[in-house]
Each structure stands twice: as C-alpha cells, then as structure tokens.
Design a protein around this motif. Sequence first.
Motif, PDB file in Angstrom:
ATOM      1  N   ALA A 209       0.720  -1.118  -0.144  1.00  0.00           N
ATOM      2  CA  ALA A 209       0.067   0.070   0.190  1.00  0.00           C
ATOM      3  C   ALA A 209       0.977   1.177  -0.134  1.00  0.00           C
ATOM      4  O   ALA A 209       1.923   1.185   0.549  1.00  0.00           O
ATOM      5  CB  ALA A 209      -0.833   0.054   1.148  1.00  0.00           C
ATOM      6  N   TYR A 210       0.392   2.265  -0.650  1.00  0.00           N
ATOM      7  CA  TYR A 210       1.313   3.509  -0.839  1.00  0.00           C
ATOM      8  C   TYR A 210       0.269   4.631  -1.072  1.00  0.00           C
ATOM      9  O   TYR A 210      -0.677   4.670  -1.750  1.00  0.00           O
ATOM     10  CB  TYR A 210       2.258   3.248  -2.051  1.00  0.00           C
ATOM     11  CG  TYR A 210       1.842   2.298  -3.056  1.00  0.00           C
ATOM     12  CD1 TYR A 210       1.110   2.834  -3.962  1.00  0.00           C
ATOM     13  CD2 TYR A 210       2.163   0.897  -2.892  1.00  0.00           C
ATOM     14  CE1 TYR A 210       0.632   1.993  -5.056  1.00  0.00           C
ATOM     15  CE2 TYR A 210       1.685   0.179  -3.960  1.00  0.00           C
ATOM     16  CZ  TYR A 210       0.987   0.599  -4.800  1.00  0.00           C
ATOM     17  OH  TYR A 210       0.664  -0.140  -6.197  1.00  0.00           O
ATOM     18  N   ILE A 211       0.879   5.693  -0.564  1.00  0.00           N
ATOM     19  CA  ILE A 211       0.065   7.167  -0.636  1.00  0.00           C
ATOM     20  C   ILE A 211       1.214   7.920  -1.559  1.00  0.00           C
ATOM     21  O   ILE A 211       2.228   8.009  -1.389  1.00  0.00           O
ATOM     22  CB  ILE A 211       0.070   7.771   0.630  1.00  0.00           C
ATOM     23  CG1 ILE A 211      -1.141   6.905   1.438  1.00  0.00           C
ATOM     24  CG2 ILE A 211      -0.565   9.362   0.433  1.00  0.00           C
ATOM     25  CD1 ILE A 211      -1.319   7.350   2.884  1.00  0.00           C
ATOM     26  N   ALA A 212       0.598   8.679  -2.523  1.00  0.00           N
ATOM     27  CA  ALA A 212       1.469   9.875  -3.362  1.00  0.00           C
ATOM     28  C   ALA A 212       0.488  10.961  -3.520  1.00  0.00           C
ATOM     29  O   ALA A 212      -0.454  11.038  -3.585  1.00  0.00           O
ATOM     30  CB  ALA A 212       1.693   9.065  -4.690  1.00  0.00           C
ATOM     31  N   LEU A 213       1.172  11.864  -3.102  1.00  0.00           N
ATOM     32  CA  LEU A 213       0.421  13.300  -3.137  1.00  0.00           C
ATOM     33  C   LEU A 213       1.013  14.201  -4.528  1.00  0.00           C
ATOM     34  O   LEU A 213       2.218  14.073  -5.052  1.00  0.00           O
ATOM     35  CB  LEU A 213       0.936  14.059  -1.779  1.00  0.00           C
ATOM     36  CG  LEU A 213       0.439  13.319  -0.542  1.00  0.00           C
ATOM     37  CD1 LEU A 213       0.779  14.265   0.588  1.00  0.00           C
ATOM     38  CD2 LEU A 213      -1.056  13.118  -0.585  1.00  0.00           C
ATOM     39  N   LEU A 214       0.098  14.977  -5.029  1.00  0.00           N
ATOM     40  CA  LEU A 214       0.388  15.719  -6.216  1.00  0.00           C
ATOM     41  C   LEU A 214       1.123  17.170  -5.428  1.00  0.00           C
ATOM     42  O   LEU A 214       0.904  17.521  -4.730  1.00  0.00           O
ATOM     43  CB  LEU A 214      -0.878  16.495  -6.677  1.00  0.00           C
ATOM     44  CG  LEU A 214      -1.689  15.465  -7.694  1.00  0.00           C
ATOM     45  CD1 LEU A 214      -3.100  16.248  -7.965  1.00  0.00           C
ATOM     46  CD2 LEU A 214      -0.956  15.216  -8.876  1.00  0.00           C
ATOM     47  N   LEU A 294      -6.820   4.560  -6.045  1.00  0.00           N
ATOM     48  CA  LEU A 294      -8.033   5.533  -5.661  1.00  0.00           C
ATOM     49  C   LEU A 294      -7.636   6.876  -5.518  1.00  0.00           C
ATOM     50  O   LEU A 294      -6.687   7.050  -4.998  1.00  0.00           O
ATOM     51  CB  LEU A 294      -8.690   4.969  -4.531  1.00  0.00           C
ATOM     52  CG  LEU A 294      -8.994   3.529  -4.402  1.00  0.00           C
ATOM     53  CD1 LEU A 294      -7.947   2.809  -3.360  1.00  0.00           C
ATOM     54  CD2 LEU A 294     -10.367   3.412  -3.524  1.00  0.00           C
ATOM     55  N   PRO A 295      -8.330   7.639  -6.039  1.00  0.00           N
ATOM     56  CA  PRO A 295      -8.252   9.206  -5.913  1.00  0.00           C
ATOM     57  C   PRO A 295      -8.378  10.013  -4.712  1.00  0.00           C
ATOM     58  O   PRO A 295      -9.269   9.262  -4.028  1.00  0.00           O
ATOM     59  CB  PRO A 295      -8.929   9.864  -7.041  1.00  0.00           C
ATOM     60  CG  PRO A 295     -10.108   8.982  -7.148  1.00  0.00           C
ATOM     61  CD  PRO A 295      -9.538   7.514  -7.074  1.00  0.00           C
ATOM     62  N   LEU A 296      -7.411  10.666  -3.892  1.00  0.00           N
ATOM     63  CA  LEU A 296      -7.766  11.287  -2.729  1.00  0.00           C
ATOM     64  C   LEU A 296      -8.604  12.541  -3.042  1.00  0.00           C
ATOM     65  O   LEU A 296      -7.895  13.501  -3.772  1.00  0.00           O
ATOM     66  CB  LEU A 296      -6.558  11.478  -2.083  1.00  0.00           C
ATOM     67  CG  LEU A 296      -5.556  10.048  -1.685  1.00  0.00           C
ATOM     68  CD1 LEU A 296      -4.278  10.647  -1.036  1.00  0.00           C
ATOM     69  CD2 LEU A 296      -6.353   9.346  -0.605  1.00  0.00           C
ATOM     70  N   TYR A 297      -9.642  12.677  -2.460  1.00  0.00           N
ATOM     71  CA  TYR A 297     -10.177  14.079  -2.547  1.00  0.00           C
ATOM     72  C   TYR A 297     -10.091  15.073  -1.196  1.00  0.00           C
ATOM     73  O   TYR A 297     -10.098  14.482  -0.387  1.00  0.00           O
ATOM     74  CB  TYR A 297     -11.820  13.901  -2.862  1.00  0.00           C
ATOM     75  CG  TYR A 297     -12.021  13.271  -4.025  1.00  0.00           C
ATOM     76  CD1 TYR A 297     -12.103  13.631  -5.404  1.00  0.00           C
ATOM     77  CD2 TYR A 297     -12.398  11.761  -4.085  1.00  0.00           C
ATOM     78  CE1 TYR A 297     -12.512  13.172  -6.464  1.00  0.00           C
ATOM     79  CE2 TYR A 297     -12.725  11.002  -5.294  1.00  0.00           C
ATOM     80  CZ  TYR A 297     -12.876  11.733  -6.424  1.00  0.00           C
ATOM     81  OH  TYR A 297     -13.222  11.199  -7.576  1.00  0.00           O
ATOM     82  N   ASP A 298     -10.156  16.239  -1.749  1.00  0.00           N
ATOM     83  CA  ASP A 298     -10.260  17.245  -0.411  1.00  0.00           C
ATOM     84  C   ASP A 298     -11.986  17.476  -0.154  1.00  0.00           C
ATOM     85  O   ASP A 298     -12.594  16.670  -0.582  1.00  0.00           O
ATOM     86  CB  ASP A 298      -9.493  18.629  -0.762  1.00  0.00           C
ATOM     87  CG  ASP A 298     -10.209  19.337  -1.859  1.00  0.00           C
ATOM     88  OD1 ASP A 298     -11.256  19.033  -2.304  1.00  0.00           O
ATOM     89  OD2 ASP A 298      -9.339  20.300  -2.001  1.00  0.00           O
ATOM     90  N   ALA A 299     -12.251  18.406   0.685  1.00  0.00           N
ATOM     91  CA  ALA A 299     -13.672  18.591   0.804  1.00  0.00           C
ATOM     92  C   ALA A 299     -14.468  19.048  -0.163  1.00  0.00           C
ATOM     93  O   ALA A 299     -15.636  18.981  -0.354  1.00  0.00           O
ATOM     94  CB  ALA A 299     -13.623  19.544   2.118  1.00  0.00           C
ATOM     95  N   GLY A 305      -3.905  13.750  -4.636  1.00  0.00           N
ATOM     96  CA  GLY A 305      -3.092  12.504  -4.721  1.00  0.00           C
ATOM     97  C   GLY A 305      -3.992  11.124  -4.761  1.00  0.00           C
ATOM     98  O   GLY A 305      -5.031  11.192  -5.417  1.00  0.00           O
ATOM     99  N   ILE A 306      -3.277  10.277  -4.415  1.00  0.00           N
ATOM    100  CA  ILE A 306      -3.986   8.657  -4.714  1.00  0.00           C
ATOM    101  C   ILE A 306      -3.216   7.839  -3.683  1.00  0.00           C
ATOM    102  O   ILE A 306      -2.340   7.937  -2.905  1.00  0.00           O
ATOM    103  CB  ILE A 306      -3.173   8.125  -6.058  1.00  0.00           C
ATOM    104  CG1 ILE A 306      -1.840   7.947  -6.304  1.00  0.00           C
ATOM    105  CG2 ILE A 306      -3.823   9.029  -7.240  1.00  0.00           C
ATOM    106  CD1 ILE A 306      -1.279   6.465  -5.798  1.00  0.00           C
ATOM    107  N   LEU A 307      -4.142   6.884  -3.533  1.00  0.00           N
ATOM    108  CA  LEU A 307      -3.920   5.786  -2.350  1.00  0.00           C
ATOM    109  C   LEU A 307      -3.959   4.498  -3.321  1.00  0.00           C
ATOM    110  O   LEU A 307      -4.656   4.259  -4.158  1.00  0.00           O
ATOM    111  CB  LEU A 307      -4.994   5.471  -1.501  1.00  0.00           C
ATOM    112  CG  LEU A 307      -4.862   4.107  -0.667  1.00  0.00           C
ATOM    113  CD1 LEU A 307      -3.725   4.061   0.305  1.00  0.00           C
ATOM    114  CD2 LEU A 307      -6.312   4.114   0.035  1.00  0.00           C
ATOM    115  N   GLY A 308      -2.568   3.655  -3.403  1.00  0.00           N
ATOM    116  CA  GLY A 308      -2.484   2.592  -4.259  1.00  0.00           C
ATOM    117  C   GLY A 308      -2.303   1.169  -3.285  1.00  0.00           C
ATOM    118  O   GLY A 308      -1.745   1.437  -2.366  1.00  0.00           O
TER     119      GLY A 308
END
Length: 525
Positions: A209-214, A294-299, A305-308
């Motif tokens: 599992a990994y998190i990547a931010l724009l 999966l895309p990461l959304y703000d409010a 970013g993404i969660l993979g």
Amino acid sequence: LTLPQFVQLMDNFVGEDISLPTVKRLTAFIKQEYRQTEEEKKKQLEKVHRMSHMAQRKQLLEALFEKWDSNVCGSLDLEEVVAVLKTFKGGMGKEALMKAKEQLCSQYPQLSKVGKLSPKAFQTFLELIASKSTGNEDETIDNLVRFLTTSVEQSHAQSLQSSARRKWLQDIQQAAETSVTSMEPVYKAVIKALSQDMEAHGNNKRISAYIALLEENQLSPEQGQVLLRYVACTADDAPHLLNQVLHRDMKGISFAAIDQGKPIYVPRVQLHGNVHFWNSDRPVEESTGSLLVLPLYDAHWRVFGILGLDTLRDQCEKSIFLMHEITFYEGVCHAFSKAYHHICMQENVLQVAVTALDWLYPRTPSIHAVTTYLVAPGKDKDYALCKVITTDNTGQKEIHSSPVVLLREENLLRDYLFKCTDSSEVTLTSVYGEHHIAVPLHDLSRQTLSIFDISIGQHKKLPPQEQKDLQKMLKMAQAACSEILQRSLEETEPTQVLEAERVANVRHAGILFHRFMLQELRECV
C-alpha cells in the motif's frame, strides 16, 4: 456566558490583589442586583431546548448515515438515496424531494459532478426535504429516519465488520488530532488500517500500500505541470518506493485515476501493459497480481493525490480485490483526507501565528516573550496544550518540531492557560511576579484552537499604543484563522483577494494576515 466564561470575566474584573471580604461583597452585590425577566428566562430555556434538540437530531442522522454506509465508504450515492426517497409515503412527497435536491445541489456545487453525499450533506438533504414538506418539520424528519432505517438491512456479520472498520478509521483521525503538525503518525495509521482489514476481512492477502501526493513540477515542467511524490508505503516497499516521483509521461495508471476522478482497478497487471513497476529487483515477467489506484479528494472533491494497493507480493496468482474491500478503501481515502487537511489546517494556523508575531514585535518593545500553544486531545477526555512556538524579547522564534505537551494536572502554575482554553476568553495573571496575558484564537464554534501566552514582565499592562497594536494583531490573526477554517468547509468555495493568495494558495497562509490588515486599512481610508 458559559460558567467558565462568567468565572473568567469576574476574575479579570477583580484582579489578583483583591481581598476575600471584597470578593464576598461583590458576590452579594451581583446576587442582589442581577435580574432576569420572564421573557429572558423563556428565551434562554428555548435556546437550551433548541440546542439539545439539534444535537439529538445530528446524532440520529449520523447513526442513520452509518447504517446506510455499511461498507464504511464515507459517502452515499445521491441517486440511490433519491430513488428510495421517491417511495416515501407512497411517492406523495416527490415535489418536496425534487425541490430539496435542487437546493442541495446549489448549496454543494460539487454534488452535480460527483453525486456523493457526505454525512453533513446527507443531514442537510433530509432537513431540506422536511422543510419543504407539508406538516410539522420535526415529525417529518422522524418519519424519514424511520422509513430510511427500515429500507436497509444488515446482517450481524456485516455489522461486526462495519464496526471494526469504523474503529480503524477513527484511529486515523485520532492520529491527526494528537500529532499536532506531523504527518508520520497519520501515514502509519492508514497503513495499519489497511493491514488490519486485510487480515480480518481480506483472506489475509499480502498487500503493498502507498500514498502519493500531487506537487507542482518545478524542475521539469516539460514532463507535466504536476507530479506524484510517494510519501508513505508499507515497510517492505520503502527501499523501492518512498520519495520516488511519478511524472505524467511515465508508465502508470495513477494520473488516469486522477483525471477520471474515480478508482481504477487492474485485476491482472501482467496483461495490462501500462503499469509502472518500481521494484527493479523483481523481473517484470514475474510481476503478477492485482493493482488498485484510488484518487484522494479534499472537502471540495478536488483530487490531491492517490492511494494505491497491489497484491504483487502475494503468492496466490489470482489474488484479487473484492467490491466490499474497494468501497472500504474509499472510506480509508476519505479518512486520510480528513486527517491530512486537519494537519494542513494546524500548519496554516501556525503560519498565521508566525506572521502575526513578525508584525507585532517591532511595535511592542514592552513584550518580553510570547509562547504559542495548539489545543490537542489529552488524557481521559481532557485536552492538552502543545507548545509549538517560543518567541523571545528580540522577536527570535523557535518552532518546535516535537512540541512540548502540557497537561492540566501536571502544570498548576500554568493553570491560567487552561482557564483561557476553557472559557475562550482573555486571561490575565502573574507568575512569580511576571505578568501574563493569555489570548485565545477560536474556531468557528468559538472553541479554543490556539493560545498566545504573552509575557509583559513587571508591567501590569502595556502602554496604550502597544496595547492597541496588540489588539489589532489579535483581531487580524483571528480573522485569518476563521478564513482558513471557513475554506475547509465542503459547502464553501474559497475566496481569494490578493494575487499572492492565488499563487501561494494554502502554502502561505500568513498572507491572509496581511490581507485582513490591508482590508482594514482600506476601510479606514
């Protein structure tokens, strides 16, 4: 006034050197002279009743949302909810439903694009339906809740699964609230939640599992205006993945997930042809398994970013992600986003504090030191104060990367800070002959968010002009903090006044302080 606010008001009024008999005479005077008319009593009781009623309703609607959100996704499909509500009272309330839906979409502009209801939007939707229906609003809400409760069924096993998953997501939020401004505990909580769920509900699949931010691509814009930087991952993948950068012109499906704004699932990576493999030690032909991004959304439902997740380390070649797992991972994304933006908010408040202190110090030579605290959860449902900035009499600042934590029972000499936090009012005191002014910055519900502990040494008060400058600084800092919190609300579109804000966005929250100072100057002119 609340009880802590009343006590603080009286404390400030009488000062420190007043005798006990004088305090008793003042107390007797207030008891004798204070009058409350029947009309005032009635209004106060109505207010208390209304607040209690709204709190109960919120609790009821949150429980209903959780029942519908059985996979702990964090949002509900708007059209699915509408389809069920069309059958409410045999379809008699369709007109009210459609009017409520129209108003909801104007209140939450992103709804028409994403079609997802957050818990808050769900509550607003039901309240809008009730307000547009004939009859008593409270009765309509109660009937809607009963109807929607019986419209979904959940087995005991599903209930246990949902309960466990909610606990893991709460751990992510708790990590954010207790870590002050550090993202590391949040990253660890996310990876732990995914691992625990895989162990309990995912046939013990071995996952990465990994998190990547724009980020803005400043070094090589010809490869795309933005890039993805991998900021967290499972321990085994760290040597190959942590701090790696993915550009748009490289192989991969992450940017497709970002552009489409929805999860992309590859059941068999070896057959896809456009998957980026980071582990160079593993031959590409041996890379088999599933991949989910999966895309990461703000409010505001903007992707940041993404969660993979993948099963390339799993020995079973046909290891796949099931639908209930994918929807839970969407819930993890939602929980991470909330935690991430809480940390960003804390950082922004600190940036405002730093900018405000930079403005204040040249104007107030009588101030000896200022210590800035953030309020965080503590032990046994109490809170803690985290010392985050120390400023000396020259204006030299030390920003504490590992904040010093103050607990109420361990810091009796700093009790004035806790009184200030409890009442969200200015508190005056002296400690060992040194006079202090504790000033709160509060959130949108007037709960204390941060505190400036201002030491003025032997002076009992500041000179008039310095006092005026201090008040101006505090007013602008509070306005900037309120703006930061307002921007984080899902139904609020960000407003920007200065060009610098458009360029810097959240990275330079201190600009907001100068914006409000400039606006006040314009108004004075």
